[in-house]
Write an enzyme that holds these catalytic residues in place. Structure first.
Site, PDB file in Angstrom:
ATOM      1  N   CYS A 236       0.879  -1.184   0.000  1.00  0.00           N
ATOM      2  CA  CYS A 236       0.000   0.000   0.000  1.00  0.00           C
ATOM      3  C   CYS A 236       0.903   1.216   0.000  1.00  0.00           C
ATOM      4  CB  CYS A 236      -0.865   0.002   1.264  1.00  0.00           C
ATOM      5  SG  CYS A 236      -2.035  -1.354   1.352  1.00  0.00           S
ATOM      6  N   PRO A 239       1.669   7.823  -0.539  1.00  0.00           N
ATOM      7  CA  PRO A 239       2.498   8.601  -1.467  1.00  0.00           C
ATOM      8  C   PRO A 239       3.948   8.155  -1.557  1.00  0.00           C
ATOM      9  CG  PRO A 239       2.150   9.832   0.567  1.00  0.00           C
ATOM     10  CD  PRO A 239       1.333   8.581   0.679  1.00  0.00           C
ATOM     11  N   GLY A 240       4.404   7.279  -0.671  1.00  0.00           N
ATOM     12  CA  GLY A 240       5.738   6.714  -0.871  1.00  0.00           C
ATOM     13  C   GLY A 240       6.755   6.991   0.213  1.00  0.00           C
ATOM     14  N   LYS A 242       7.186   5.430   3.017  1.00  0.00           N
ATOM     15  CA  LYS A 242       7.805   4.188   3.495  1.00  0.00           C
ATOM     16  C   LYS A 242       8.508   3.458   2.356  1.00  0.00           C
ATOM     17  CE  LYS A 242       4.503   4.249   7.160  1.00  0.00           C
ATOM     18  NZ  LYS A 242       3.645   5.324   6.620  1.00  0.00           N
ATOM     19  N   ASP A 298      -4.277  -3.507  -7.417  1.00  0.00           N
ATOM     20  CA  ASP A 298      -4.777  -3.958  -6.112  1.00  0.00           C
ATOM     21  C   ASP A 298      -3.865  -5.072  -5.585  1.00  0.00           C
ATOM     22  OD1 ASP A 298      -6.155  -5.087  -3.995  1.00  0.00           O
ATOM     23  OD2 ASP A 298      -8.107  -4.942  -4.977  1.00  0.00           O
ATOM     24  N   ASP A 318       0.990  -1.085   4.975  1.00  0.00           N
ATOM     25  CA  ASP A 318       0.594   0.133   5.698  1.00  0.00           C
ATOM     26  C   ASP A 318      -0.761   0.565   5.116  1.00  0.00           C
ATOM     27  OD1 ASP A 318       1.140   2.445   7.400  1.00  0.00           O
ATOM     28  OD2 ASP A 318       1.572   3.556   5.570  1.00  0.00           O
ATOM     29  N   CYS A 423      -1.756   4.536  11.025  1.00  0.00           N
ATOM     30  CA  CYS A 423      -1.635   5.789  11.788  1.00  0.00           C
ATOM     31  C   CYS A 423      -2.949   5.993  12.535  1.00  0.00           C
ATOM     32  CB  CYS A 423      -1.272   6.969  10.900  1.00  0.00           C
ATOM     33  SG  CYS A 423      -2.332   7.180   9.481  1.00  0.00           S
TER      34      CYS A 423
HETATM   35  C1  LIG Z   1      -1.985   4.821   4.466  1.00  0.00           C
HETATM   36  S1  LIG Z   1      -1.743   4.953   2.790  1.00  0.00           S
HETATM   37  C2  LIG Z   1      -0.083   4.399   2.617  1.00  0.00           C
HETATM   38  C3  LIG Z   1       0.934   5.420   2.978  1.00  0.00           C
HETATM   39  C4  LIG Z   1       2.331   5.014   2.519  1.00  0.00           C
HETATM   40  N1  LIG Z   1       2.709   3.727   3.050  1.00  0.00           N
HETATM   41  C5  LIG Z   1       3.383   6.033   2.915  1.00  0.00           C
HETATM   42  O1  LIG Z   1       4.074   5.850   3.900  1.00  0.00           O
HETATM   43  O2  LIG Z   1       3.522   7.031   2.206  1.00  0.00           O
HETATM   44  C6  LIG Z   1      -2.583   3.592   2.145  1.00  0.00           C
HETATM   45  C7  LIG Z   1      -2.491   3.487   0.643  1.00  0.00           C
HETATM   46  O3  LIG Z   1      -2.909   2.173   0.286  1.00  0.00           O
HETATM   47  C8  LIG Z   1      -3.657   2.228  -0.905  1.00  0.00           C
HETATM   48  N2  LIG Z   1      -4.460   0.979  -0.953  1.00  0.00           N
HETATM   49  C9  LIG Z   1      -5.604   0.692  -0.287  1.00  0.00           C
HETATM   50  N3  LIG Z   1      -6.019  -0.553  -0.581  1.00  0.00           N
HETATM   51  C10 LIG Z   1      -5.117  -1.078  -1.434  1.00  0.00           C
HETATM   52  C11 LIG Z   1      -4.990  -2.326  -2.099  1.00  0.00           C
HETATM   53  N4  LIG Z   1      -5.897  -3.279  -1.945  1.00  0.00           N
HETATM   54  N5  LIG Z   1      -3.934  -2.521  -2.909  1.00  0.00           N
HETATM   55  C12 LIG Z   1      -3.001  -1.536  -3.091  1.00  0.00           C
HETATM   56  N6  LIG Z   1      -3.089  -0.332  -2.504  1.00  0.00           N
HETATM   57  C13 LIG Z   1      -4.116  -0.099  -1.679  1.00  0.00           C
HETATM   58  C14 LIG Z   1      -4.439   3.517  -0.748  1.00  0.00           C
HETATM   59  O4  LIG Z   1      -4.896   3.985  -1.998  1.00  0.00           O
HETATM   60  C15 LIG Z   1      -3.405   4.419  -0.111  1.00  0.00           C
HETATM   61  O5  LIG Z   1      -2.681   5.117  -1.062  1.00  0.00           O
END
Ligand SMILES: C[S@@+](CC[C@H](N)C(=O)[O-])C[C@H]1O[C@@H](n2cnc3c(N)ncnc32)[C@H](O)[C@@H]1O
Length: 575
Positions: A236, A239-240, A242, A298, A318, A423
């Site tokens: 997940c 924006p990147g 992690k 996904d 995350d 978070c």
């Molecule tokens: C909390 S944010 C992640 C923040 C990121 N780890 C960071 O530190 O910048 C969660 C992200 O997961 C994406 N997301 C949610 N469900 C998902 C899935 N099934 N597969 C891939 N990405 C997913 C969301 O669109 C979102 O951008």
């Protein structure tokens, strides 16, 4: 309605949308004026309000102009005195005339307010106002030095030249001095006073530094990918923050493991628009060479037994969450009001009026305070749960979604390590998900267990804030293994949770066919998370997994954080 009336109604708390200032402006469908203009006017007026309230009071403006409300007066006086183009209304407009006929008195009072503050110019006053704004902040500006582009020593000698070393985060927050604290837990992380804005610095623009809360650095550091772990998945990613942190660690391990196959990072992001943000961040950070982005992909649709991922030994998950640990996003800014017309003016002891509907603040004052009901999606949009029951239902839906995603991560054939983080401050999204995962069939069959505190990487082992025993069914070891961060405990971090899972991996080969079979079973019933949480379309059922574990959750994945916000006002890579 004019720009000023619309902004006043937002600051008065009359807007139909709740939550923070940003969502009150950007989620309000009734607004006619440009949203960006309303937002900027509201933010700037709040920032200057302690000075402007004094100016309005001392000039007796409200006593002379009975039709002006205190908030309208602040907004108009702000633009008269501080906006480049002055008041954004035709000269003949009644509101503009009501202010301009007092122009000389207002200007004179503004000068007096500046002199009282011992500022020699308006720009010195602006600095004073900015410093005041952050003087009570409990959160420093955390900055991670990106070791793909620079080193801590380089940055200390350049970007942070002139900063004195502080012994603690508290010291950084305490005074007006230019202090820098080099973090004791996370390598290459520093904290500086919040009033210093690095978003325009060369180091930020070049990707040498990344604005990232300390707690948000926990997952990649705790995962601690080694050369022997092979490739890494960030499930997940946008924006990147992690992903790029992972990349800097993986890169250093690649360098150290001479001759070995270099590890890659596979970054999945379901939302196509957010995936572009991810791409921008990965490129700026110089992580593009080792990161393969799967745009709009996904993670639940990835086959854990796919040959392509056969070298994936570590995963970082995350997922979207309630965002209840995020600092500042649930607040309305402080607005200092002038005394209302007809009342005695207050010049020295301005009353600080938090002009939010401030239900949350009221609750905090109540003895029987209710828990936080604010949920923030991945784009920073806020929704307020209407009742305790509503909040519980939403948290349960999020918890099911997070469990499903994490369970999927535990199925990757070569995986030996995985971190789960949010978070969020809620047990439903944190310790409860961990317990459920540990009890899942997949965890039992594949030998997944929680990484105990004493086996964690040093900084995380030393971090004192752990999971809550009562949220872990009284299991002290699990609670100790879980890592929490609290947003207002003096450590200067956001609310956060992370836990790591590990396994020795004897059983994996025999499980591969079973994992494949799990993928082919027909869909589960629709996910029950209602889309108002994220403003997203209904759940996509096609990616649901059927296993005894996902049955326990009764759910497939919801569409979370998928493009519900407007990225056009995206403000960089900050947390
Ligand atoms: C909390 S944010 C992640 C923040 C990121 N780890 C960071 O530190 O910048 C969660 C992200 O997961 C994406 N997301 C949610 N469900 C998902 C899935 N099934 N597969 C891939 N990405 C997913 C969301 O669109 C979102 O951008």
């Amino acid at each position: 309605m004019s720009l000023y009336h619309e902004t006043a109604s937002i600051l008065d708390g009359d807007a139909p949308t709740g939550g923070n200032l940003r969502s009150r402006v950007f989620n309000n469908k009734d607004i006619k004026s440009p949203r960006g203009q309303i937002y900027a006017l509201a933010v700037e007026t709040c920032k200057w309000s302690s000075v402007l309230a004094e100016v309005v009071d001392n000039s007796q403006l409200l006593q002379c102009e009975r039709k002006l409300t205190p908030v309208l007066a602040l907004l108009l006086v702000h633009d008269l005195l501080l906006a480049k183009g002055g008041i954004a209304l035709p000269v003949s407009h009644g509101l503009r005339a009501a202010i301009e006929r007092h122009r000389s008195r207002l200007t004179a009072e503004f000068t007096r307010a500046r002199i009282r503050r011992k500022c020699s110019s308006v720009s010195a006053l602006a600095e004073h106002v900015e410093a005041l704004l952050h003087s009570t902040s409990k959160h420093p500006r955390w900055i991670r030095v990106n070791t793909l582009k620079s080193t801590l020593d380089d940055q200390l000698a350049t970007t942070f030249d002139g900063y004195q070393r502080a012994a603690s985060v508290q010291d950084v927050l305490a005074g007006p001095a230019k202090l820098i604290y080099v973090d004791e837990h996370i390598p290459n992380l520093v904290a500086v006073p919040p009033r210093f804005d690095f978003a325009k610095s060369g180091a930020y623009k070049s990707g040498a530094i990344i604005l990232q809360d300390k707690a948000s650095c926990f997952p990649a550091y705790l995962l601690d990918p080694q050369a022997a772990d092979g490739d890494v998945i960030d499930g997940c990613a946008a924006p990147g923050n992690k992903t790029t942190h992972l990349a800097s660690i993986v890169h250093s391990r690649n360098q150290a493991a001479e001759g070995a196959l270099h590890a890659k990072i596979y970054a999945f992001e379901k939302d196509a628009k957010r995936a572009k943000t991810l791409e921008k961040m990965v490129t700026t950070a110089g992580s593009d060479g080792i990161t393969q982005i799967h745009y709009g992909h996904d993670f639940l649709k990835v086959d854990p037994a796919d040959e392509k991922f056969s070298r994936v030994g570590a995963l970082l998950l995350d997922p979207s969450c309630s965002g209840s640990g995020i600092v500042g996003r649930d607040d309305m800014p402080d607005l200092h009001l002038p005394a209302a017309a007809g009342t005695k003016t207050q010049t020295k002891t301005q009353k600080s009026a938090k002009v939010s509907a401030s239900k949350k603040r009221k609750r905090e004052d109540d003895d029987d305070a209710e828990p936080e009901k604010i949920l923030i999606d991945d784009d920073g949009n806020t929704t307020v749960a209407s009742s305790e029951k509503d909040l519980k239902a939403r948290l349960q839906a999020l918890s099911d979604f997070q469990f499903t995603l994490m369970l999927h991560a535990l199925k990757f054939s070569a995986a030996r390590k995985a971190t789960y983080s949010t978070c969020s401050i809620h047990a439903e999204e944190n310790e409860h998900v961990v317990l459920r995962l540990l009890q899942s069939d997949i965890a039992q069959q594949r030998g997944w267990r929680i990484l105990p505190r004493d086996a964690q990487v040093k900084g995380m082992r030393d971090w004192p804030v752990r999971g809550q025993v009562d949220f872990c069914d009284g299991d002290m070891q699990v609670a100790e293994a879980c890592i929490r961060a609290h947003k207002d405990d003096g450590r200067g971090v956001m609310g956060f949770f992370v836990a790591a899972f590990v396994r020795d991996g004897q059983q994996d080969e025999s499980l591969v066919p079973e994992i494949r079979q799990v993928q082919k079973v027909p869909n589960q019933p629709a996910y029950e998370l209602d889309s108002t949480l994220t403003g997203s379309p209904p759940a996509d059922q096609s990616s649901s997994l059927l296993s005894s574990d996902s049955k326990a959750g009764g759910a497939g994945p919801p569409e979370l954080g998928a493009g519900s916000g407007d990225d056009s006002d995206w403000g960089g890579f900050d947390d």
